[in-house]
Scaffold this active site. Sequence first.
Site, PDB file in Angstrom:
ATOM      1  N   LYS A  47       0.792  -1.227   0.000  1.00 18.86           N
ATOM      2  CA  LYS A  47       0.000   0.000   0.000  1.00 18.86           C
ATOM      3  C   LYS A  47       0.827   1.282   0.000  1.00 18.86           C
ATOM      4  CE  LYS A  47      -3.625   0.016  -0.482  1.00 18.86           C
ATOM      5  NZ  LYS A  47      -4.888  -0.306  -1.196  1.00 18.86           N
TER       6      LYS A  47
HETATM    7  N1  PMP Z   1      -3.128  -7.432   1.352  1.00 17.46           N
HETATM    8  C1  PMP Z   1      -3.020  -6.585   2.385  1.00 17.46           C
HETATM    9  C2  PMP Z   1      -2.331  -7.053   3.632  1.00 17.46           C
HETATM   10  C3  PMP Z   1      -3.558  -5.283   2.301  1.00 17.46           C
HETATM   11  O1  PMP Z   1      -3.453  -4.441   3.343  1.00 17.46           O
HETATM   12  C4  PMP Z   1      -4.203  -4.890   1.102  1.00 17.46           C
HETATM   13  C5  PMP Z   1      -4.758  -3.504   0.987  1.00 17.46           C
HETATM   14  N2  PMP Z   1      -6.037  -3.308   1.497  1.00 17.46           N
HETATM   15  C6  PMP Z   1      -4.321  -5.817   0.062  1.00 17.46           C
HETATM   16  C7  PMP Z   1      -3.746  -7.068   0.209  1.00 17.46           C
HETATM   17  C8  PMP Z   1      -5.103  -5.541  -1.202  1.00 17.46           C
HETATM   18  O2  PMP Z   1      -4.619  -4.529  -2.014  1.00 17.46           O
HETATM   19  P1  PMP Z   1      -5.586  -3.605  -2.879  1.00 17.46           P
HETATM   20  O3  PMP Z   1      -6.195  -2.608  -1.934  1.00 17.46           O
HETATM   21  O4  PMP Z   1      -4.695  -2.979  -3.874  1.00 17.46           O
HETATM   22  O5  PMP Z   1      -6.662  -4.445  -3.488  1.00 17.46           O
END
Ligand code: PMP
Length: 337
Positions: A47
């Site tokens: 992130k």
């Molecule tokens: N894995 C973790 C540990 C996260 O914090 C996030 C972000 N919410 C994601 C995966 C998914 O990423 P995205 O928000 O880009 O879908």
Amino acid sequence: MNITKPVGTTLDLIGNTPLVRLEGPSKAAGCEIWGKCEFANPGSSVKDRAALYIIRDAEDRGELKPGGTVVEGTAGNTGIGIALVANARGYKTVIVMPDNQSKEKMDTLRALGAELVLVPPTKFADPAHFVHTSRRLAEETPGAVWANQFDNIANRKAHIEGTAPEIWEQMEGRIDGFTCAAGTGGTIAGVGMGLKAFDENIRIALTDPHGAALYNYYANGELKAEGSSVAEGIGQGRITGNLDSAPIDTQFRISDEEGLKWVANLLREEGLCLGLSSGINVAGAVELGKQLVADGRKSARVVTILCDTGFRYLSTLYNPEWLAQKELPVFDWLKPA
Ligand code: PMP
């Protein structure tokens, strides 16, 4: 030995993460499975990329001025990324987070200097939901911007312009499939769009945890959730702005038990300590690899995302009591003697 080039500012440390071949998953899939090491970002998660793009976008639009405040609702990792980028750029950070997320994330956010507002977990339609609370706080705070990671497509742009070209280059243009789970959907949509621009034959798969609605949406057009998951940061119930027009070719649904199996294997056999969303992603990559092999792409090369570090979950995934409470299997080596 790969030596990365020196960079000029701390913000340049975001992105350009290593890509590693995962032996156990490759063996299980019968082809090559590679993991993009997003835990190597300064905030230890994928992130940081979205945080940087969202803040730069707000600056470019003239919304965020020196001394301003960035407000966001987040499961934690976006908040950590925002706090670091905001510190580097001279902004304050206010983070609204559901109070059932890991203690490590809360402690980390406070340690980084963010103001933390905890709210009870509730459904998205409830005005008290962390996302709506963060929007209201941003509206009420002078000089504040709302990062709005779910619908602000500066999030997926970070992956269209960053993660996807990095993967393409690191794989030397030989890649057959990509998969990951969705929280905001920024990663799957952005990497999917970015990779398809290089080669539209790259198969893009959504890997959904239980308790999320996207598997059914991409399988049969209906947003419908089944079961539940303890994975933090993933599991979406709607088509966010970032997921709009995401080029999803196929989809898998992965249980927490299956994800935890890969978290355990990668730790014990390959020395990688990861969170559960990474385990779920790897399980999805193995499924995608098997599917590509069955479709005749014998030496398929599949990439997935290793989203964050397991050190963020010592009190949960790596804590036998917590796992027992959730009726999830405890890792063998942590079982009481
Ligand atoms: N894995 C973790 C540990 C996260 O914090 C996030 C972000 N919410 C994601 C995966 C998914 O990423 P995205 O928000 O880009 O879908």
